[in-house]
Design a protein around this motif. Structure first.
Motif, short mmCIF file in Angstrom:
data_model
loop_
_atom_site.label_atom_id
_atom_site.label_comp_id
_atom_site.label_asym_id
_atom_site.label_seq_id
_atom_site.Cartn_x
_atom_site.Cartn_y
_atom_site.Cartn_z
N ILE A 1 44.28 14.51 20.05
CA ILE A 1 44.82 15.30 18.63
C ILE A 1 43.56 15.63 17.65
O ILE A 1 42.65 15.09 17.87
CB ILE A 1 45.92 14.47 17.81
CG1 ILE A 1 45.36 13.20 17.35
CG2 ILE A 1 47.12 14.46 18.64
CD1 ILE A 1 46.24 12.45 16.33
N SER A 2 43.89 16.79 16.72
CA SER A 2 42.69 17.19 15.81
C SER A 2 43.38 17.31 14.51
O SER A 2 42.71 17.68 13.48
CB SER A 2 41.94 18.28 16.50
OG SER A 2 42.70 19.40 16.40
N ASP A 3 44.67 17.34 14.38
CA ASP A 3 45.35 17.48 13.23
C ASP A 3 45.96 16.10 12.55
O ASP A 3 46.74 15.45 13.23
CB ASP A 3 46.57 18.25 13.47
CG ASP A 3 47.21 19.00 12.19
OD1 ASP A 3 47.12 18.34 11.08
OD2 ASP A 3 47.96 20.19 12.39
N GLU A 4 45.61 15.97 11.17
CA GLU A 4 45.92 14.66 10.85
C GLU A 4 47.37 14.59 10.95
O GLU A 4 48.10 13.47 10.84
CB GLU A 4 45.37 14.67 9.31
CG GLU A 4 43.95 14.47 9.30
CD GLU A 4 43.30 14.13 7.85
OE1 GLU A 4 44.08 13.70 7.19
OE2 GLU A 4 42.17 14.45 7.67
N ALA A 5 48.26 15.72 10.88
CA ALA A 5 49.67 15.57 10.89
C ALA A 5 50.08 15.25 11.97
O ALA A 5 51.27 14.29 12.08
CB ALA A 5 50.35 17.02 10.62
N ASP A 6 49.39 15.14 13.12
CA ASP A 6 49.94 14.70 14.53
C ASP A 6 49.88 13.10 14.59
O ASP A 6 50.26 12.66 15.60
CB ASP A 6 49.06 15.28 15.62
CG ASP A 6 49.59 16.76 15.71
OD1 ASP A 6 50.41 17.15 15.22
OD2 ASP A 6 48.74 17.55 16.19
N ILE A 7 49.25 12.40 13.52
CA ILE A 7 49.31 10.99 13.37
C ILE A 7 50.42 10.30 13.72
O ILE A 7 50.71 9.26 14.35
CB ILE A 7 48.49 10.43 12.31
CG1 ILE A 7 46.92 11.04 12.45
CG2 ILE A 7 48.58 8.98 12.35
CD1 ILE A 7 46.03 10.63 11.02
N ALA A 8 51.63 11.08 13.36
CA ALA A 8 52.89 10.74 13.31
C ALA A 8 53.42 10.45 14.67
O ALA A 8 54.29 9.63 14.99
CB ALA A 8 53.73 11.61 12.72
N LEU A 9 52.79 11.33 15.56
CA LEU A 9 53.07 11.04 17.14
C LEU A 9 52.83 9.62 17.65
O LEU A 9 53.32 9.12 18.48
CB LEU A 9 52.39 11.92 17.82
CG LEU A 9 52.68 13.41 17.59
CD1 LEU A 9 51.48 14.35 18.42
CD2 LEU A 9 53.84 13.66 18.27
N ALA A 10 51.96 8.86 16.80
CA ALA A 10 51.69 7.59 17.36
C ALA A 10 53.06 6.51 17.24
O ALA A 10 52.87 5.59 17.99
CB ALA A 10 50.68 6.93 16.40
N GLN A 11 53.75 6.83 16.26
CA GLN A 11 55.07 6.28 16.25
C GLN A 11 55.97 6.23 17.33
O GLN A 11 56.87 5.39 17.56
CB GLN A 11 55.73 6.41 15.04
CG GLN A 11 54.93 6.79 13.64
CD GLN A 11 54.25 5.04 13.19
OE1 GLN A 11 55.14 4.26 13.52
NE2 GLN A 11 53.20 5.15 12.74
N GLU A 12 55.91 7.22 18.22
CA GLU A 12 56.66 7.52 19.24
C GLU A 12 56.15 7.19 20.49
O GLU A 12 56.84 7.25 21.68
CB GLU A 12 57.07 9.01 19.33
CG GLU A 12 57.52 9.61 17.72
CD GLU A 12 58.72 8.92 17.59
OE1 GLU A 12 59.58 8.60 18.47
OE2 GLU A 12 58.99 9.00 16.43
N THR A 13 54.81 6.64 20.69
CA THR A 13 54.26 6.43 21.96
C THR A 13 53.21 5.45 22.05
O THR A 13 52.77 4.94 21.00
CB THR A 13 53.61 7.62 22.61
OG1 THR A 13 53.04 7.21 23.76
CG2 THR A 13 52.69 8.08 21.67
N ASP A 14 53.09 4.61 23.16
CA ASP A 14 52.20 3.56 22.97
C ASP A 14 50.87 3.89 23.87
O ASP A 14 49.98 3.24 24.11
CB ASP A 14 52.46 2.35 23.83
CG ASP A 14 52.90 2.42 25.27
OD1 ASP A 14 52.92 3.59 25.72
OD2 ASP A 14 53.00 1.50 25.95
#
Length: 765
Positions: free
Chosen positions: A491-504
C-alpha cells in the motif's frame, strides 16, 4: 600534475573498434554475440576479440567486454565456458549488470577486472560500497545525474577506491537505465537482455501538445562540460554508440581526444564541436548534467538531425531569406562531407590487422642432447607495413636416449602439438624432419615442453585452469510447519492502513521517491505503525537518499523491502533484516547467493520478467525466502524527465524542486497500433508510464506454490490513471481464498480485473 582521464569508446564491430583505436581512444568496450546489451550491434566473435585485444594493446588502448545483461539460470554453463576462455586472455575488464555474475566473477575469476554497468542504475552513496563489496572496481553512473551529484559520488568513490565513468556523448534513454520494461511487457523484448525495441523512439498519435514523438529526447553531449567533469573527479569519459559505424566512432572519438588533450595542455577548450553534427545525431543536450530538465531536451524527430542542423546554421548566418537552392547546395555538400569522412576512416584503418599470429614449430633431436623446439611467430604489424617475426628455442630437461619401443617420432609430436591452435595463433607449420630415429625421453617431458610453449605464447602468464561451478543445493522453505505461501500487500496510502484490521497478511508501505528537506514524518509514522514493513523504491538520489536512509536509521524496523542497493548496504550494516524488491531484477540463483552471503539478505522477490520454466530452475539458499508479485500495475518506465510537457503540455518550461513533491497528474498516450499507455505522476514520485493491462498471475499459485514463500498484491492504485480500481478489501479476500486452494474465485478475480495480462509469465526472457 596532469589528471588521468580515460576516453572510453564504443565498438559494435571490428571496423568501429579499429576506428576508435586509431582515433586515440584509451579504451574500447565491445560485445560478443551473446550476453551483451546491444544485440542490434554487429558484435564480434571470440577469435576476433583476441585479435582486437592484441591490436589495441599495441596502441596502449584497453579492451573491456560487455556482459551487461541479466543472466538466466540455464545460461551459466555456457557462460562459464566463456569466462574460462576470457580469463586466459589479456582482456582488461568485463562490464556487468547481473549481481549473480558479479558474485561468480569475484569468487571464481578474481583476475578479471569488473566494471558495474549503467544498467545497475547507480546514483547514490550507498550503492558504491555495495558494488565494491561485490568486486567491482569501477562504476558507470546513471545518466540522469547532475554535476553536483556526480561530484558527491566521486568523493565516495575515492573513499572506496572506486573509479567513476560518466556518459559524455551519444543516445540518451528517457527512462532510468535498468528500470525500463517498456518493450519487455509490450513486445517480449527486454532491455535487460539487450533486446530493447526503443519504445521511446516510436511514433504516437499526435498528443494534445502537438507532438508525434513525445518520449524522444535529444542525444547527450558534454563536449563543453569536460572541465567541470574533470574537476568533479570523473575518471572515464564514456561515449555511447555500439550500433554506430566506424565513421561515427572515429569522428566522435577524434573530436573528444582533441578536446581533452587541448584542455589538459592549455587549460582551455580548443574545439568547437561542429564535426559532431556531421555524423548521426538527434541534436544535443547537456540538461541532465546541468540539472536543468526542460522542454528543450525533447525533439520530435528520432532520426538523423544533421541536415536540420545545417539549415538552422544557414538561417542563423543569412536570416530567413535563404533560398531552396542554397539549402539544397548545403545539403549536397553535407552528403559529400559524410562520404569523405567514410573514405578517410576506411583509409586510416585499412592497415590494421587482427589476423592470428602465424606459428611455426620445428622439432629436432639427437642422442645425448635435449629435445629442442624452435618456435617462430610472425604477425603483420599494425604500425608498420612489414611483418614482424620472433624466434625462440625451448628444450626438454632430459637428454634423448636410444629406445626401440617408445620413440619420440613425428606421430608422437603431432598427437600432442597439432591442435596447439588457439584464438591468438594459427599453426601453419609443424616440422619433424630433424627428429632422430629411435630416440626417446619420458613422455611427461613432452607435456612439460608443451606447457612451456603455451606459457611462452601466453606472454609468460601461467594458464589458469578451468573452473567449474559447484552444484547448487536446493534448500527447503524457511517455515516448514506452514509451507503454504503467505499473502502480502503493498500500500502507499495511509488510509489503507485500516486494511490491516481485516487480514493477517504482511503489509508493505511504499515510501516515496522524493522528500522535503528535513522530512521526519515517516519516522514517526512507522514508529506509530510497527506492523507496516517499509518498502524502499529503486531510485533515491541525493537528498532523497539521505532522507530515506534517515528513516532506516531512526526507525530501525525489524524488516524492510528495498529495491535500492544503497539502502540494502546500510540495512546490513545496521543489522536490519531486508528483502530484495522486484526491481533488483533477480533472475538466477547466484543473485540470491550474492545477496545472502554478501549482505545478510533474508529473501528476494523474483523478477516478473522470467517465466515458469525459468523460475523452476532457481535454487533456494538456506534460510532464504523467495517471493513474487502476482498482481500489480506493469511499470514500463520511470524517468527524471517530465512526460507531461510533450503529452498534454505544462505551463512550467522546466522541472523545478516543487514538481516532484506536488505534481500528481495523469494522462495517457496511444501508439499507432492503438495501444494506450497510462502516464502517472504521484506526489513525491517520478513520472512513470504503465501498461494498459494490470499484471494478474493466478497460474503461478498452482504451478509453483512449492517454490515460493509468499505472493504479493499491489494495492497502491499507482498507474491506474482514470481506471476505477477494484475494491481493495474484496481483492484481499479473493486472493486469500485463492491461496487456500479455492479455484472458484479465479473467475471472480478475472471479472474484478478485466484488463489484465500474464504474458511475461508465459513468454519469459
Amino acid at each position: 600534475m596532469k589528471p588521468k582521464i580515460e576516453l572510453l569508446a564504443p565498438g559494435g564491430d571490428v571496423e568501429a573498434i579499429k576506428a576508435a583505436i586509431i582515433a586515440g581512444a584509451d579504451a574500447v568496450y565491445c560485445g560478443l554475440d551473446t550476453f551483451n546489451a546491444r544485440n542490434r550491434a554487429a558484435n564480434i566473435s571470440f577469435d576476433q576479440l583476441v585479435g582486437i585485444i592484441r591490436l589495441a594493446h599495441q596502441y596502449d588502448c584497453e579492451i573491456f567486454l560487455t556482459l551487461n545483461i541479466v543472466i538466466l539460470e540455464q545460461e551459466f554453463k555456457t557462460l562459464m565456458k566463456l569466462l574460462n576462455k576470457l580469463v586466459n586472455t589479456t582482456l582488461d575488464g568485463v562490464i556487468v549488470q547481473d549481481l549473480g555474475l558479479l558474485y561468480v566473477l569475484r569468487k571464481h575469476f578474481p583476475t578479471l577486472a569488473i566494471h558495474a554497468s549503467t544498467q545497475l542504475t547507480t546514483h547514490n552513496a550507498g550503492q558504491i560500497p555495495f558494488l565494491k563489496h561485490l568486486g567491482a572496481e569501477r562504476v558507470n553512473l546513471s545518466r540522469e545525474l547532475n554535476l553536483r551529484e556526480i561530484t558527491t559520488l566521486a568523493e565516495v568513490g575515492r573513499e572506496h577506491d572506486m573509479l567513476l565513468e560518466v556518459f559524455v556523448h551519444g543516445s540518451l534513454c528517457v527512462a532510468f537505465s535498468g528500470l525500463c520494461y517498456s518493450t519487455s511487457a509490450s513486445a517480449g523484448n527486454s532491455g535487460n537482455r539487450g533486446r530493447c525495441s526503443q519504445a521511446c523512439r516510436e511514433e504516437y498519435e499526435t498528443t494534445e501538445s502537438g507532438n508525434n514523438f513525445p518520449l524522444n529526447i535529444k542525444d547527450n553531449s558534454a563536449f563543453f562540460d569536460l572541465p567541470a567533469l574533470i574537476e568533479a573527479g570523473v575518471y572515464s569519459f564514456k561515449v555511447e554508440g555500439r550500433i554506430k559505424g566506424a565513421s561515427y566512432v572515429h569522428t566522435v572519438i577524434d573530436s573528444f581526444r582533441k578536446q581533452i588533450d587541448g584542455y589538459v595542455e592549455t587549460g582551455k577548450l580548443t574545439q568547437d564541436g561542429e564535426r559532431l553534427y556531421k555524423v548521426f545525431n538527434r541534436d544535443f543536450s547537456n540538461a541532465f548534467l546541468r540539472g536543468d530538465l526542460n522542454q528543450s531536451m525533447f525533439i520530435d524527430n528520432p532520426r538523423d538531425n544533421s541536415k536540420n542542423h545545417l539549415v538552422d546554421q544557414l538561417k542563423a548566418e543569412k536570416g530567413e531569406s535563404i533560398s531552396v537552392v542554397q539549402i539544397h547546395d548545403a545539403q549536397q555538400q553535407l552528403q559529400l562531407d559524410k562520404q569523405e569522412i567514410n573514405a578517410s576512416v576506411d583509409d586510416k584503418i585499412a592497415h590494421l590487422s587482427i589476423e592470428k599470429i602465424k606459428l611455426s614449430l620445428s622439432f629436432s633431436s639427437e642422442e645425448g642432447k635435449p629435445l629442442s623446439l624452435t618456435v617462430t611467430t610472425q604477425q603483420a604489424s599494425s604500425k608498420l607495413a612489414t611483418a614482424e617475426q620472433e624466434t625462440t628455442v625451448l628444450f626438454s630437461s632430459s637428454c634423448m636416449l636410444p629406445s626401440e619401443k617408445l620413440s619420440v617420432d613425428q606421430e608422437a609430436i603431432e598427437k600432442r602439438f597439432k591442435n596447439i591452435n588457439n584464438a591468438n595463433y594459427e599453426l601453419v607449420s609443424l616440422d619433424c624432419s630433424n627428429l632422430g630415429d629411435n630416440l626417446s625421453i619420458p613422455y611427461r617431458e613432452i607435456t612439460t615442453l608443451k606447457n612451456a610453449l603455451l606459457a611462452y605464447l601466453n606472454e609468460g602468464i601461467e594458464v589458469i585452469p578451468t573452473v567449474e561451478l559447484p552444484k547448487l543445493e536446493r534448500h527447503p522453505k524457511v517455515d516448514q510447519e506452514n509451507p503454504q505461501p503467505k499473502l502480502s500487500i503493498l500500500i502507499s496510502d495511509e488510509a489503507d492502513i485500516a486494511l490491516a484490521q481485516e487480514t493477517d497478511a504482511d503489509i508493505y508501505f511504499k515510501l516515496p521517491d522524493a522528500y522535503k528537506r528535513g522530512c521526519t514524518q515517516y519516522v514517526d509514522f512507522f514508529k506509530q505503525n510497527p506492523r507496516l514493513i517499509p518498502w524502499f523504491p529503486p531510485v533515491l538520489i541525493g537528498k532523497d537518499f539521505d532522507a530515506a536512509l534517515n528513516i532506516l536509521q531512526q526507525v530501525k524496523p525489524e524488516l524492510i523491502v528495498t529495491n535500492n542497493t544503497g539502502i540494502a548496504y546500510h540495512a546490513q550494516k545496521l543489522g536490519v533484516k531486508w528483502i530484495a524488491g522486484p526491481f533488483l531484477n533477480t533472475t538466477n540463483s547466484y543473485v540470491l547467493l550474492a545477496l545472502q552471503e554478501g549482505f545478510d539478505c533474508s529473501g528476494a522477490f523474483i523478477s516478473n520478467e522470467i517465466n515458469r520454466q525459468q523460475m523452476k530452475q532457481l535454487a533456494r539458499p538456506k534460510n532464504f525466502k523467495m517471493l513474487y508479485s502476482i498482481y500489480h500495475p506493469i511499470l514500463l518506465m520511470a524517468s527524471r524527465q517530465c512526460f507531461f510537457q510533450q503529452s498534454v503540455g505544462c505551463e512550467k518550461p522546466r522541472i523545478d524542486n516543487g514538481c516532484m513533491l506536488s505534481c500528481d497528474k495523469s494522462t495517457s498516450i496511444k501508439n499507432l497500433k492503438g495501444d494506450s499507455f497510462a502516464i502517472d505522476k504521484q506526489k513525491a514520485g517520478y513520472p512513470s508510464i504503465y501498461n494498459q493491462d494490470q499484471f494478474l498471475n493466478m497460474d503461478i499459485i498452482d504451478d509453483l506454490a512449492d517454490l515460493f514463500d509468499g505472493f504479493m498484491i499491489d494495492l497502491t492504485n499507482i498507474g491506474a490513471g482514470s481506471r476505477v480500481s477494484p475494491d481493495k478489501l474484496a481483492l484481499i479476500k479473493q486472493f486469500e481464498q485463492l491461496l487456500q486452494g479455492n479455484q472458484n474465485v479465479k473467475s471472480e478475480l478475472a471479472a474484478m480485473v478485466p484488463e489484465s495480462t500474464v504474458d511475461q509469465y508465459i513468454n519469459g526472457l
